[in-house]
Design a protein around this motif. Structure first.
Motif, mmCIF file in Angstrom:
data_model
loop_
_atom_site.group_PDB
_atom_site.id
_atom_site.type_symbol
_atom_site.label_atom_id
_atom_site.label_comp_id
_atom_site.label_asym_id
_atom_site.label_seq_id
_atom_site.Cartn_x
_atom_site.Cartn_y
_atom_site.Cartn_z
ATOM 1 N N GLU A 177 -16.274 50.878 -11.291
ATOM 2 C CA GLU A 177 -14.927 50.588 -10.814
ATOM 3 C C GLU A 177 -14.680 49.087 -10.918
ATOM 4 O O GLU A 177 -15.145 48.316 -10.082
ATOM 5 N N PRO A 178 -13.942 48.631 -11.928
ATOM 6 C CA PRO A 178 -13.711 47.183 -12.095
ATOM 7 C C PRO A 178 -12.838 46.616 -10.982
ATOM 8 O O PRO A 178 -11.932 47.270 -10.461
ATOM 9 N N VAL A 179 -13.123 45.346 -10.642
ATOM 10 C CA VAL A 179 -12.283 44.591 -9.710
ATOM 11 C C VAL A 179 -12.005 43.224 -10.325
ATOM 12 O O VAL A 179 -12.798 42.703 -11.100
ATOM 13 N N SER A 180 -10.859 42.657 -9.975
ATOM 14 C CA SER A 180 -10.500 41.326 -10.449
ATOM 15 C C SER A 180 -11.181 40.298 -9.544
ATOM 16 O O SER A 180 -10.763 40.078 -8.412
ATOM 17 N N VAL A 181 -12.246 39.680 -10.032
ATOM 18 C CA VAL A 181 -13.133 38.910 -9.157
ATOM 19 C C VAL A 181 -12.589 37.533 -8.795
ATOM 20 O O VAL A 181 -13.171 36.839 -7.955
ATOM 21 N N PHE A 182 -11.491 37.096 -9.406
ATOM 22 C CA PHE A 182 -10.922 35.804 -9.050
ATOM 23 C C PHE A 182 -9.659 35.932 -8.211
ATOM 24 O O PHE A 182 -9.029 34.932 -7.877
ATOM 25 N N ASP A 183 -9.266 37.128 -7.862
ATOM 26 C CA ASP A 183 -8.100 37.310 -7.002
ATOM 27 C C ASP A 183 -8.401 36.920 -5.559
ATOM 28 O O ASP A 183 -7.617 36.253 -4.903
ATOM 29 N N GLU A 184 -9.541 37.377 -5.070
ATOM 30 C CA GLU A 184 -9.930 37.092 -3.695
ATOM 31 C C GLU A 184 -11.414 37.388 -3.524
ATOM 32 O O GLU A 184 -12.023 38.086 -4.325
ATOM 33 N N ILE A 185 -11.986 36.806 -2.481
ATOM 34 C CA ILE A 185 -13.377 37.094 -2.140
ATOM 35 C C ILE A 185 -13.394 38.299 -1.211
ATOM 36 O O ILE A 185 -12.817 38.269 -0.125
ATOM 37 N N ARG A 186 -14.049 39.355 -1.651
ATOM 38 C CA ARG A 186 -14.068 40.595 -0.891
ATOM 39 C C ARG A 186 -15.333 40.663 -0.037
ATOM 40 O O ARG A 186 -16.412 40.291 -0.488
ATOM 41 N N PRO A 187 -15.229 41.178 1.183
ATOM 42 C CA PRO A 187 -16.411 41.246 2.053
ATOM 43 C C PRO A 187 -17.499 42.167 1.523
ATOM 44 O O PRO A 187 -18.673 42.005 1.865
ATOM 45 N N ASP A 188 -17.125 43.129 0.658
ATOM 46 C CA ASP A 188 -18.101 44.082 0.151
ATOM 47 C C ASP A 188 -18.555 43.753 -1.270
ATOM 48 O O ASP A 188 -19.231 44.567 -1.899
ATOM 49 N N GLU A 189 -18.216 42.565 -1.777
ATOM 50 C CA GLU A 189 -18.573 42.251 -3.155
ATOM 51 C C GLU A 189 -20.078 42.019 -3.281
ATOM 52 O O GLU A 189 -20.771 41.686 -2.310
#
Length: 217
Positions: free
Chosen positions: A19-31
């Motif tokens: 499941e891709p995520v845009s890693v520069f949009d925001e810092i996610r707590p579950d990353e």
């Protein structure tokens, strides 16, 4: 601040479940805990010039615009991934890349999708999967690249420069661009795929490159 494009609905690879995520949009707590390492490499290496590159400009001309528009997508796949599993992931990358936003317009050319394998230590698996799946990507107008620590693939303008040497093993996909021709000359089908995509806009330098390879019998 640059306006961001809308985020994708959750997209999931039908074979591998990635499941891709845009890693520069925001810092996610579950990353993944090594996401910061990926970000630093992208910003501090890909987006900057290098004295050994052999040309001016950043190592990757497309990284900064991709990051700036929130179009740098990533997935971390943990565990000791075998070759069959990595092939499934590569096949899902091709399908998911087409579905990631935007699917049209000028920004579509800025998309990048990276799948990181933080626990893989047999980097030959990454090389084999990239080599095995590259033709399918090229036929679809895409480029599939391999990156890992110590990758010895030579740079285009300086054989001593190691552009694919990265802190994490990964596969990356982006749209083919006009300047990719030198990476496609070893296979007739790749050249045909390139010409199909860029026949009307082949850069003059590339036209000369093609002409130099015509052998009159």
């Amino acid at each position: 601040m640059t306006d961001r494009l809308p985020s994708a609905d959750t997209l999931r690879g039908r074979r591998s479940g990635i499941e891709p995520v845009s890693v520069f949009d925001e810092i996610r707590p579950d990353e993944h805990p090594r996401t910061g390492e990926l970000r630093r490499w992208a910003v501090e290496f890909l987006c900057r010039p290098h004295e050994d590159l052999g040309r001016t400009g950043p190592v990757c001309p497309f990284a900064a615009p991709s990051i700036g528009r929130g179009l740098f997508w990533a997935v971390f796949v943990e565990g000791d991934i075998d070759e069959d599993r990595m092939r499934e992931i590569a096949d899902d990358m091709a399908e998911l890349f087409a579905d990631l936003p935007p699917q049209s317009g000028s920004d579509a050319a800025l998309k990048a999708l990276v799948v990181v394998f933080p626990d893989v230590t047999d980097f030959e698996v990454v090389d084999r999967v990239q080599g095995d799946r590259k033709s399918g990507f090229v036929t679809d107008g895409l480029m599939l690249g391999q990156f890992y620590p110590g990758c010895t693939v030579s740079g285009l303008r300086n054989s001593e420069f190691r552009a694919l040497d990265a802190p994490l093993p990964m596969l990356a996909v982006r749209h083919m661009v006009g300047s990719d021709f030198p990476f496609l000359t070893s296979d007739r089908e790749w050249i045909l795929a390139y010409l199909k995509k860029f026949a009307a806009t082949v850069p003059s330098m590339v036209r000369g490159h093609i002409a130099d390879r015509i052998v009159v019998s």
